[in-house]
Design a protein around this motif. Structure first.
Motif, PDB file in Angstrom:
ATOM      1  N   GLY A   1       3.703  19.097   5.656  1.00 39.38           N
ATOM      2  CA  GLY A   1       4.687  18.335   4.899  1.00 39.38           C
ATOM      3  C   GLY A   1       4.081  17.194   4.093  1.00 39.38           C
ATOM      4  N   ALA A   2       4.968  16.333   3.636  1.00 43.26           N
ATOM      5  CA  ALA A   2       4.608  15.270   2.697  1.00 43.26           C
ATOM      6  C   ALA A   2       3.851  14.141   3.387  1.00 43.26           C
ATOM      7  N   CYS A   3       3.372  13.189   2.568  1.00 45.00           N
ATOM      8  CA  CYS A   3       2.919  11.920   3.128  1.00 45.00           C
ATOM      9  C   CYS A   3       4.093  10.966   2.946  1.00 45.00           C
ATOM     10  N   GLY A   4       4.949  10.935   3.936  1.00 46.94           N
ATOM     11  CA  GLY A   4       6.209  10.199   3.822  1.00 46.94           C
ATOM     12  C   GLY A   4       6.119   8.760   4.292  1.00 46.94           C
ATOM     13  N   ARG A   5       4.988   8.402   4.888  1.00 49.84           N
ATOM     14  CA  ARG A   5       4.868   7.026   5.407  1.00 49.84           C
ATOM     15  C   ARG A   5       3.798   6.248   4.669  1.00 49.84           C
TER      16      ARG A   5
ATOM     17  N   TYR B   1      10.229   3.636   9.964  1.00 49.71           N
ATOM     18  CA  TYR B   1      10.649   5.042  10.036  1.00 49.71           C
ATOM     19  C   TYR B   1      11.894   5.308   9.203  1.00 49.71           C
ATOM     20  N   GLY B   2      12.329   4.326   8.452  1.00 45.74           N
ATOM     21  CA  GLY B   2      13.506   4.489   7.588  1.00 45.74           C
ATOM     22  C   GLY B   2      13.118   5.043   6.240  1.00 45.74           C
ATOM     23  N   THR B   3      12.274   6.088   6.265  1.00 47.08           N
ATOM     24  CA  THR B   3      11.717   6.664   5.042  1.00 47.08           C
ATOM     25  C   THR B   3      12.613   7.753   4.477  1.00 47.08           C
ATOM     26  N   TYR B   4      12.337   8.132   3.243  1.00 46.26           N
ATOM     27  CA  TYR B   4      13.031   9.286   2.665  1.00 46.26           C
ATOM     28  C   TYR B   4      12.613  10.548   3.414  1.00 46.26           C
ATOM     29  N   GLU B   5      11.320  10.750   3.546  1.00 48.56           N
ATOM     30  CA  GLU B   5      10.812  11.940   4.230  1.00 48.56           C
ATOM     31  C   GLU B   5      10.990  11.795   5.736  1.00 48.56           C
ATOM     32  N   ASN B   6      10.966  12.911   6.419  1.00 49.37           N
ATOM     33  CA  ASN B   6      10.912  12.864   7.867  1.00 49.37           C
ATOM     34  C   ASN B   6       9.616  12.137   8.235  1.00 49.37           C
ATOM     35  N   PRO B   7       9.721  11.013   8.951  1.00 41.05           N
ATOM     36  CA  PRO B   7       8.526  10.201   9.180  1.00 41.05           C
ATOM     37  C   PRO B   7       7.476  10.847  10.086  1.00 41.05           C
ATOM     38  N   THR B   8       7.804  11.989  10.695  1.00 40.89           N
ATOM     39  CA  THR B   8       6.763  12.735  11.414  1.00 40.89           C
ATOM     40  C   THR B   8       5.648  13.117  10.449  1.00 40.89           C
ATOM     41  N   ASN B   9       6.012  13.297   9.191  1.00 41.31           N
ATOM     42  CA  ASN B   9       5.060  13.741   8.177  1.00 41.31           C
ATOM     43  C   ASN B   9       4.388  12.530   7.545  1.00 41.31           C
ATOM     44  N   ALA B  10       3.234  12.164   8.080  1.00 43.75           N
ATOM     45  CA  ALA B  10       2.577  10.915   7.684  1.00 43.75           C
ATOM     46  C   ALA B  10       1.400  11.149   6.751  1.00 43.75           C
ATOM     47  N   GLY B  11       1.318  12.335   6.177  1.00 46.80           N
ATOM     48  CA  GLY B  11       0.164  12.627   5.321  1.00 46.80           C
ATOM     49  C   GLY B  11      -0.953  13.291   6.103  1.00 46.80           C
ATOM     50  N   ASP B  12      -0.624  13.818   7.277  1.00 44.13           N
ATOM     51  CA  ASP B  12      -1.610  14.439   8.163  1.00 44.13           C
ATOM     52  C   ASP B  12      -2.452  15.491   7.432  1.00 44.13           C
ATOM     53  N   GLY B  13      -1.769  16.381   6.742  1.00 44.29           N
ATOM     54  CA  GLY B  13      -2.460  17.507   6.101  1.00 44.29           C
ATOM     55  C   GLY B  13      -3.320  17.075   4.929  1.00 44.29           C
TER      56      GLY B  13
ATOM     57  N   ASP C   1       5.197  21.063   1.089  1.00 46.08           N
ATOM     58  CA  ASP C   1       5.147  19.780   0.383  1.00 46.08           C
ATOM     59  C   ASP C   1       3.728  19.255   0.172  1.00 46.08           C
ATOM     60  N   MET C   2       2.807  19.630   1.040  1.00 40.62           N
ATOM     61  CA  MET C   2       1.453  19.089   0.927  1.00 40.62           C
ATOM     62  C   MET C   2       0.545  19.915   0.009  1.00 40.62           C
TER      63      MET C   2
ATOM     64  N   PHE D   1      -4.353   8.653   9.048  1.00 37.93           N
ATOM     65  CA  PHE D   1      -3.960   9.536   7.937  1.00 37.93           C
ATOM     66  C   PHE D   1      -3.407   8.722   6.764  1.00 37.93           C
ATOM     67  N   ILE D   2      -2.569   7.743   7.097  1.00 41.98           N
ATOM     68  CA  ILE D   2      -1.932   6.954   6.036  1.00 41.98           C
ATOM     69  C   ILE D   2      -2.995   6.175   5.249  1.00 41.98           C
ATOM     70  N   ARG D   3      -3.964   5.646   5.964  1.00 44.14           N
ATOM     71  CA  ARG D   3      -5.023   4.902   5.265  1.00 44.14           C
ATOM     72  C   ARG D   3      -5.770   5.807   4.291  1.00 44.14           C
ATOM     73  N   ASP D   4      -6.119   6.990   4.739  1.00 41.23           N
ATOM     74  CA  ASP D   4      -6.812   7.928   3.840  1.00 41.23           C
ATOM     75  C   ASP D   4      -5.971   8.177   2.584  1.00 41.23           C
ATOM     76  N   CYS D   5      -4.683   8.392   2.779  1.00 46.34           N
ATOM     77  CA  CYS D   5      -3.807   8.681   1.636  1.00 46.34           C
ATOM     78  C   CYS D   5      -3.719   7.478   0.704  1.00 46.34           C
ATOM     79  N   ALA D   6      -3.703   6.268   1.267  1.00 48.34           N
ATOM     80  CA  ALA D   6      -3.625   5.065   0.436  1.00 48.34           C
ATOM     81  C   ALA D   6      -4.880   4.946  -0.434  1.00 48.34           C
ATOM     82  N   GLU D   7      -6.019   5.225   0.154  1.00 47.42           N
ATOM     83  CA  GLU D   7      -7.253   5.149  -0.640  1.00 47.42           C
ATOM     84  C   GLU D   7      -7.248   6.206  -1.747  1.00 47.42           C
ATOM     85  N   MET D   8      -6.812   7.417  -1.400  1.00 54.44           N
ATOM     86  CA  MET D   8      -6.736   8.467  -2.428  1.00 54.44           C
ATOM     87  C   MET D   8      -5.789   8.055  -3.549  1.00 54.44           C
TER      88      MET D   8
END
Ligand SMILES: Cc1cc2nc3c(=O)[nH]c(=O)nc-3n(C[C@H](O)[C@H](O)[C@H](O)COP(=O)(O)OP(=O)(O)OC[C@H]3O[C@@H](n4cnc5c(N)ncnc54)[C@H](O)[C@@H]3O)c2cc1C
Ligand code: SF4
Ligand code: SF4
Lengths: 75, 567
Positions: free
Chosen positions: B194-198, B208-220, B374-375, B490-497
């Motif tokens: 899924g997405a990077c929702g966090r 956790y009040g995100t649009y995406e399901n917050p389980t999906n933190a950009g893991d993939g 989504d990913m 995961f979130i940190r990696d996505c932020a840098e990207m």
């Protein structure tokens, strides 16, 4: 590190009088895995304030013991 | 904490929309093979469609539209930066997916004559197919997974993909209940997390009040990156117009076919198309900053029966707590507009275009590694696109792995990953993940939220890089907290990207998604290309241009500018 514990208002309320000891339904379906059983009472409760207010827990509870509120910060 | 070893032919990471379909299709293609779905939550109610869906957003139904028309629509909406062959597959295979879902008991709206009751929400064609009874979608999929004898391991979160000798050999995960490390050998892997929702922090401040399901933190996104795969269009953020504070769809896709529309505070239309695009988001942004805000979804001019019908759909499906949100505020669609706001930023090809690079066969650039949903980088792919690409990945992977053998995991790699996963447990009094995540995502808002400015993004980038060290301060007391700690990685990696890709593309494109204040114009001469990134040999993030694949459907992008402003 020095830590303290803060109180927070959590969105999920369990009516303990309706919660079945042998049931795990809400705990199994929660996508955020934030519900657990209190080992002493056998009743479910919200252990972590990490909720998407998505409602599977409430929908799958066989006795209607669960009420999900909108988290306080969003309410 | 123990190590648990598993072996499968085909490993599906993430049992949501794309993942359940990937598992089912792999089994249909090769019933004798072993297929395993690894799921962080429980596939019965996980991911974006945990509570069903209000409708199909990208239905290409014969007689209504063609795959070519669909490709044209998405090419224009995504400012030309698309791999048309990949988009085409969603149009070509979407209908058969809908038919198969129907045969499993999923209901789609039909008119009196039994035809699919398609609605126009996009700029030109009719692609939205309501599913007012869509609430059991995930339960139905879970049943089919079981029926097809796909194995499922719930409550294990993948943390890394294993790559040896240039091909994928499995994945490592964490059992979020008992804390075990799980090592899975596989001949091919598809990531469907899924997405990077966090990424950004919602205005409410609730993590956790995100649009995406917050389980999906950009893991993939992060796992594919560390596996050496290319990612693309990361600077094309996902930003949505949502119910203020509640942060879910308002939802114009459902309500506009009934006569509702997005309006400013004066009750006037300012956009002529409610389909979500960066261009539309830019108009919302402008309106909010024009003195004519706030903006709202206007329904109060409709009659009572119509509003009741809209309520039934919106309060029963997809995000069923919408009703109690309005009720809590004493608001009613009959008397109040639904106040809307701009969401936090995220990464998601389901809605925009940011994802792990895949071709029309769902292959990433690493042999044996597939991505779907989504990913994966097929723009505006939404739910049907996730199903289609889950199917493509499942079928192709079974072909690919037929003559392959398992490979013994690399002991050094496992030891390093074990140390990384459990580090927070060694310091239970370390900084809680909640604080570390909050600060990271607040920095994302501060420095990356469009409009984008180069100096801000530079500061942000430095902070995200330095945050690698901050992650080492995290402490955890149980497997659940360990899971959250891994998500912050995961979130940190996505932020840098997100920072690097946004700095790299020196132009403005996709409306608000990549609106650069220092380069406010589109520059096709230099930037009609993808911006791809990957982990270079030295372990650093490398960015480069990747040409847009030759079009298979002619589109005149000079003539057909995507403009939805009402002037
Ligand atoms: C609120 C909302 C409304 C939407 N409305 C519509 C609509 O009306 N129509 C439409 O067509 N589309 C809609 N979409 C988009 C659509 O739902 C998505 O594009 C699609 O469902 C994405 O599928 P996916 O498989 O990529 O992700 P998901 O279905 O979210 O699946 C991801 C899965 O991966 C699991 N996972 C995550 N990380 C890990 C890990 N590390 N290890 C193991 N498992 C992991 C998750 O638990 C989850 O089960 C909506 C999306 C949202 C969020
Ligand atoms: S589903 Fe209901 S009855 Fe079962 S454990 Fe949860 S609250 Fe108790
Ligand atoms: S509302 Fe959703 S996230 Fe919150 S406890 Fe229930 S199932 Fe879990």
């Amino acid at each position: 590190m020095a830590l303290t514990t803060q109180r927070v208002d959590v969105p999920v309320i369990v009516d303990e009088s309706k919660c079945l000891e042998k049931c795990n339904a809400c705990i199994e379906v929660c996508p955020l895995d934030v519900l657990v059983k209190n080992p002493e009472t056998g009743k479910a409760y919200m252990k972590y304030d990490e909720c998407w207010f998505c409602l599977p827990c409430e929908k799958e509870c066989p006795t209607g013991a669960i009420t999900v509120q909108i988290p306080f910060l969003l309410r | 904490m123990n190590i648990q070893y598993l072996k499968t032919d085909f490993l599906v990471v993430g049992g949501g929309t794309a993942g359940t379909m990937a598992g089912i299709k792999a089994k249909q293609a090769s019933p004798e093979s072993d297929v395993l779905i690894l799921e962080k939550a429980n596939i019965r109610r996980s991911g974006a469609i945990a509570m069903g869906m209000d409708g199909v957003n990208t239905a290409v139904i014969p007689g209504n539209s063609t795959p070519e028309q669909y490709v044209r629509e998405i090419t224009i909406a995504n400012d030309g930066i698309v791999n048309q062959k990949a988009v085409y597959e969603t149009g070509r295979l979407g209908f058969s997916v809908i038919q198969e879902l129907e045969s499993w008991g999923v209901k789609f709206q039909k008119d009196h004559e039994g035809n699919y009751d398609l609605k126009q929400v996009h700029r030109v064609g009719k692609y939205v197919l309501p599913m007012p009874e869509g609430k059991d979608l995930k339960k139905i999929l879970a049943r089919q997974v079981k029926r097809h004898k796909v194995n499922v391991t719930n409550r294990v979160m993948a943390t890394r993909v294993m790559v040896q000798n240039g091909r994928v050999t499995g994945a490592v995960g964490l059992d979020v209940r008992n804390g075990n490390m799980v090592v899975i050998q596989a001949k091919a892997v598809v990531l469907c997390t899924g997405a990077c929702g966090r990424l950004g922090l919602p205005a409410s401040g609730y993590l956790y009040g995100t649009y995406e399901n917050p389980t999906n933190a950009g893991d993939g996104y992060s796992m594919a990156y560390h596996a050496g795969a290319e990612l693309t269009n990361i600077e094309c953020f996902q930003i949505n117009p949502l119910i203020k504070d509640y942060n879910g769809p308002a939802c114009a896709y459902v309500a506009s076919p009934f006569g509702a529309y997005t309006a400013n505070a004066e009750g006037h239309r300012f956009i002529n198309c409610d389909y979500w695009s960066g261009q539309m988001m830019l108009e919302v942004y402008k309106e909010l900053h024009s003195g004519k805000g706030p903006v709202h979804l206007k329904m109060y001019h409709l009659d009572d029966d119509t509003i009741s019908e809209i309520e039934t759909i919106l309060w029963d499906n997809e995000r069923p707590s919408r009703g109690r949100f309005h009720e809590g505020r004493g608001e009613n669609y009959r008397t109040h507009g639904v106040e809307m706001n701009i969401s936090e930023i995220g990464l998601c090809s389901g809605h925009s275009a940011s994802g792990v690079w895949v071709n029309e066969r769902a292959e990433t650039t690493v042999p044996g590694l597939y991505a779907a949903g989504d990913m994966a980088s097929v723009p505006h792919n939404y739910m049907i696109g996730a199903f289609v690409y889950g199917r493509i990945a499942g079928e192709n992977a079974m072909d690919y792995l037929r003559d392959l053998e398992h490979v013994e995991p690399d002991a050094d790699f496992l030891a390093a990953e074990q140390a990384r996963i459990y580090a927070p447990l060694n310091q239970p009094d370390g900084v809680p993940h909640t604080q570390v995540e909050y600060k990271l995502r607040r920095l994302v808002n501060d420095y990356l939220q469009p409009p984008k400015s180069p100096n801000n993004m530079d500061i942000g980038l430095q902070k995200f890089v330095a945050y690698e060290e901050t992650l080492g301060l995290m402490g955890a007391r149980d497997p659940h907290e360990l899971m959250r700690c891994m998500e912050v990685h995961f979130i940190r990696d996505c932020a840098e990207m997100a920072a690097r890709a946004s700095l790299f593309r020196k132009e403005t494109r996709w409306g608000l998604y990549h609106y650069r204040l220092d380069y406010p114009e589109k520059n096709n001469e230099e930037w009609f290309c993808h911006v791809n990134l990957k982990k270079g040999d030295a372990g650093h993030m490398e960015l480069f241009k990747r040409p847009v694949e030759p079009y298979i459907v002619d589109v005149d992008l000079v003539e057909e500018v995507y403009d939805v402003a009402v002037r």
